[in-house]
Design an enzyme around this catalytic site. Structure first.
Site, PDB file in Angstrom:
ATOM      1  N   TRP A 167      38.472  36.592  28.380  1.00 30.67           N
ATOM      2  CA  TRP A 167      37.917  36.125  29.667  1.00 30.67           C
ATOM      3  C   TRP A 167      36.632  36.925  29.932  1.00 30.67           C
ATOM      4  O   TRP A 167      36.646  38.160  29.801  1.00 30.67           O
ATOM      5  CB  TRP A 167      38.948  36.356  30.770  1.00 30.67           C
ATOM      6  CG  TRP A 167      38.493  35.979  32.152  1.00 30.67           C
ATOM      7  CD1 TRP A 167      37.799  34.867  32.525  1.00 30.67           C
ATOM      8  CD2 TRP A 167      38.735  36.727  33.358  1.00 30.67           C
ATOM      9  NE1 TRP A 167      37.594  34.866  33.879  1.00 30.67           N
ATOM     10  CE2 TRP A 167      38.155  35.993  34.417  1.00 30.67           C
ATOM     11  CE3 TRP A 167      39.389  37.919  33.658  1.00 30.67           C
ATOM     12  CZ2 TRP A 167      38.210  36.429  35.738  1.00 30.67           C
ATOM     13  CZ3 TRP A 167      39.448  38.354  34.962  1.00 30.67           C
ATOM     14  CH2 TRP A 167      38.860  37.610  35.995  1.00 30.67           C
ATOM     15  N   ASP A 248      47.663  40.549  30.743  1.00 26.71           N
ATOM     16  CA  ASP A 248      47.004  39.847  31.838  1.00 26.71           C
ATOM     17  C   ASP A 248      47.611  38.438  31.905  1.00 26.71           C
ATOM     18  O   ASP A 248      47.332  37.595  31.063  1.00 26.71           O
ATOM     19  CB  ASP A 248      45.496  39.786  31.599  1.00 26.71           C
ATOM     20  CG  ASP A 248      44.769  39.129  32.765  1.00 26.71           C
ATOM     21  OD1 ASP A 248      45.443  38.814  33.770  1.00 26.71           O
ATOM     22  OD2 ASP A 248      43.546  38.911  32.671  1.00 26.71           O
ATOM     23  N   LYS A 284      46.371  30.112  39.694  1.00 28.48           N
ATOM     24  CA  LYS A 284      46.443  28.834  38.979  1.00 28.48           C
ATOM     25  C   LYS A 284      47.818  28.206  39.101  1.00 28.48           C
ATOM     26  O   LYS A 284      47.947  27.043  39.432  1.00 28.48           O
ATOM     27  CB  LYS A 284      46.101  28.971  37.496  1.00 28.48           C
ATOM     28  CG  LYS A 284      45.303  30.185  37.085  1.00 28.48           C
ATOM     29  CD  LYS A 284      43.871  30.104  37.467  1.00 28.48           C
ATOM     30  CE  LYS A 284      43.319  31.508  37.551  1.00 28.48           C
ATOM     31  NZ  LYS A 284      42.309  31.875  36.667  1.00 28.48           N
TER      32      LYS A 284
HETATM   33  N1  KET Z   1      42.731  36.855  33.858  1.00 30.99           N
HETATM   34  C1  KET Z   1      42.366  35.793  33.129  1.00 30.99           C
HETATM   35  C2  KET Z   1      42.722  35.766  31.693  1.00 30.99           C
HETATM   36  C3  KET Z   1      41.696  34.742  33.747  1.00 30.99           C
HETATM   37  O1  KET Z   1      41.366  33.696  33.016  1.00 30.99           O
HETATM   38  C4  KET Z   1      41.368  34.810  35.112  1.00 30.99           C
HETATM   39  C5  KET Z   1      40.612  33.736  35.759  1.00 30.99           C
HETATM   40  C6  KET Z   1      41.790  35.940  35.816  1.00 30.99           C
HETATM   41  C7  KET Z   1      42.464  36.950  35.165  1.00 30.99           C
HETATM   42  C8  KET Z   1      41.523  36.129  37.271  1.00 30.99           C
HETATM   43  O2  KET Z   1      42.181  35.259  38.047  1.00 30.99           O
HETATM   44  P1  KET Z   1      42.243  35.395  39.632  1.00 30.99           P
HETATM   45  O3  KET Z   1      43.690  35.447  39.916  1.00 30.99           O
HETATM   46  O4  KET Z   1      41.573  34.206  40.162  1.00 30.99           O
HETATM   47  O5  KET Z   1      41.554  36.657  40.020  1.00 30.99           O
HETATM   48  N2  KET Z   1      39.957  32.885  35.112  1.00 30.99           N
HETATM   49  C9  KET Z   1      39.309  31.678  35.568  1.00 30.99           C
HETATM   50  C10 KET Z   1      38.683  31.744  36.909  1.00 30.99           C
HETATM   51  C11 KET Z   1      37.599  32.757  37.081  1.00 30.99           C
HETATM   52  O6  KET Z   1      36.888  33.095  36.157  1.00 30.99           O
HETATM   53  O7  KET Z   1      37.464  33.220  38.232  1.00 30.99           O
HETATM   54  C12 KET Z   1      38.371  31.162  34.486  1.00 30.99           C
HETATM   55  O8  KET Z   1      38.290  31.772  33.416  1.00 30.99           O
HETATM   56  O9  KET Z   1      37.746  30.124  34.700  1.00 30.99           O
END
Ligand code: KET
Length: 437
Positions: A167, A248, A284
């Site tokens: 990511w 993660d 998500k």
């Molecule tokens: N870890 C991973 C692997 C991940 O893809 C994301 C978010 C997060 C943590 C963070 O999630 P959050 O709970 O919203 O803090 N990924 C998507 C959204 C973003 O980049 O904000 C994405 O990769 O599109």
């Protein structure tokens, strides 16, 4: 005419960068003039975030056929964000709850208690015996950030190893916490699958007791996960090398449609007796992106150590943002602790995962029907929210410019943006930009 002498001269010495600047100011000079001092002259615009930048470009496009395959947030078959029924039910249950006076600590504890069951299993000993330090966090990002800070405080020399690729925000998070960042091999571009041999080599060759970040399911951006057998081998090698596994978990449920199945990597490491760190996000799998609800847990040697670790995490959080907002916390803890609402959530997760799976099959079939000269098996072999398409940066540019289809430059497509009504337009566009390559 001689200028009026200033009433009071103040010599201000300011050190800016490497230059010493002396300036003479007069008390009669207006405050406006004073505020013109060049505090931020050396600030140039930051590079656009590769994911957020895609959303911005998509929103600015007025073409009616535009498609957003950028951010990994779930969308329904009409391309709309979804409020899950379990969330609506939880909203109804907490209606009337006094948010001002609610005990954030108690709500947070409930959230942590339920989150760790999801990750480690409801009957796991660590859960029953309380040998973990857990804290509610600002979604997955916040959980990672808390851990990165904790890691630097107690292992300041240790780098963290990320899969290559990972990511795009992972390196930012750990770098901002002053943790050195390294990578280990993960993806095999030719097979569009896992480079298991290279991954194992890198685990073996890393210095003993290194930190590794692992995606337990639905790897972002590749959609490529190790098999259960491969996870066992990875876990074994981690033991040999005394590495620390930090999971993660941002897409639990999206790989297989089953929450427990998607936690199997964590459970394998748990069985092998590792102390584990875990960042969980509900952005998500509960469709709560805007609420920023997550959990950080760190397994400890015993309950006493868990108390100490938790207090350190609390101290870090307190200085950064004190407490997270309570509304989302209440929603998630209600969903997870009320059996009926939780059962509904489990079903809804399956529906979301199935829709994405369906879109994978349809996209692949559509490309094959167009007699694409390329192999698109990876669209259905990969799992979770993303398809790592293999499209080049130039092909991505053409998709954006000619077809108004938005995705990140690395060719990652968020399959959640694909719908019954746009899938054939998408397949045609992909075919157009790839057919002569
Ligand atoms: N870890 C991973 C692997 C991940 O893809 C994301 C978010 C997060 C943590 C963070 O999630 P959050 O709970 O919203 O803090 N990924 C998507 C959204 C973003 O980049 O904000 C994405 O990769 O599109």
């Amino acid at each position: 005419m001689k200028p009026k002498p200033p009433r009071i001269n103040i010599i201000m010495w300011r050190f800016m960068g490497s230059r010493l600047i002396s300036s003479t100011r007069c008390m009669s000079t207006s405050t406006k003039a004073l505020s013109r001092f060049g505090w931020w002259d050396r600030v140039s615009p930051a590079a656009k975030d590769p994911i957020i930048g895609v959303t911005e470009a998509f929103l600015a496009d007025t073409n009616p056929h535009k498609i957003n395959l950028g951010v990994g947030a779930y969308r329904d078959d009409e391309g709309k964000p979804v409020v899950l029924q379990c969330v609506r039910n939880a909203e109804a249950k907490i209606a009337g709850c006094d948010f001002m006076e609610s005990n954030a600590t108690a709500v947070g504890s409930k959230l942590v208690e339920e989150s760790v069951k999801l990750a480690y299993g409801k009957d796991a000993n660590v859960v029953k015996e309380g040998t973990f330090a857990g804290l509610q966090a600002l979604s997955g990002t916040g959980a990672c950030r808390l851990f990165a800070e904790f890691q630097r405080r107690f292992h300041p020399e240790s780098p963290i190893y990320f899969p290559d690729p990972t990511w795009s925000n992972h390196p930012n998070i750990w770098r901002d916490a002053q943790v050195p960042v390294r990578t280990f091999q993960y993806y095999h571009p030719v097979s569009k699958g896992l480079n298991f041999a290279a991954l194992m080599d890198d685990i073996k060759n890393a210095p003993d007791a290194s930190f590794f970040l692992l995606h337990p399911c639905a790897h972002n951006p590749t959609g490529v996960d190790p098999t259960a057998e491969q996870w066992r081998e990875i876990s074994y090698q981690f033991k040999v090398k005394s590495h620390f596994p930090f999971f993660d978990v941002a897409y639990q449920g999206f790989a297989s449609g089953d929450l427990d199945m998607d936690a199997q990597a964590i459970r394998i490491f748990l069985e092998d007796g590792h102390l584990i760190g875990c960042a969980q996000s509900f952005a998500k799998n509960m469709g709560l992106y805007g609420h920023r609800v997550g959990c950080l847990s760190v397994l400890c040697a015993d309950a006493k150590q868990a108390v100490a670790v938790k207090s350190q995490l609390q101290q870090i959080a307190r200085a950064m943002y004190s407490n997270p907002p309570i509304h989302g916390l209440l929603l998630v803890s209600t969903i997870l602790s009320d059996p009926e609402t939780k059962a509904l959530w489990v079903k809804e997760v399956k529906v979301m995962a199935n829709r994405i799976q369906q879109m994978r099959s349809t996209l692949r079939e559509s490309l094959e029907k167009l007699a694409s000269p390329l192999n698109w098996e990876h669209i259905t072999n990969q799992v979770g929210m993303f398809c790592f398409s293999g499209l080049t940066a130039d092909q991505v540019d053409r998709l954006v410019r000619e077809f108004h289809i938005y995705l990140t430059q690395d060719g990652r497509m968020s399959m959640a943006g694909v719908t019954t009504s746009n899938v054939s337009y998408l397949a045609n566009a992909i075919h157009e930009v790839t057919r002569y390559n």
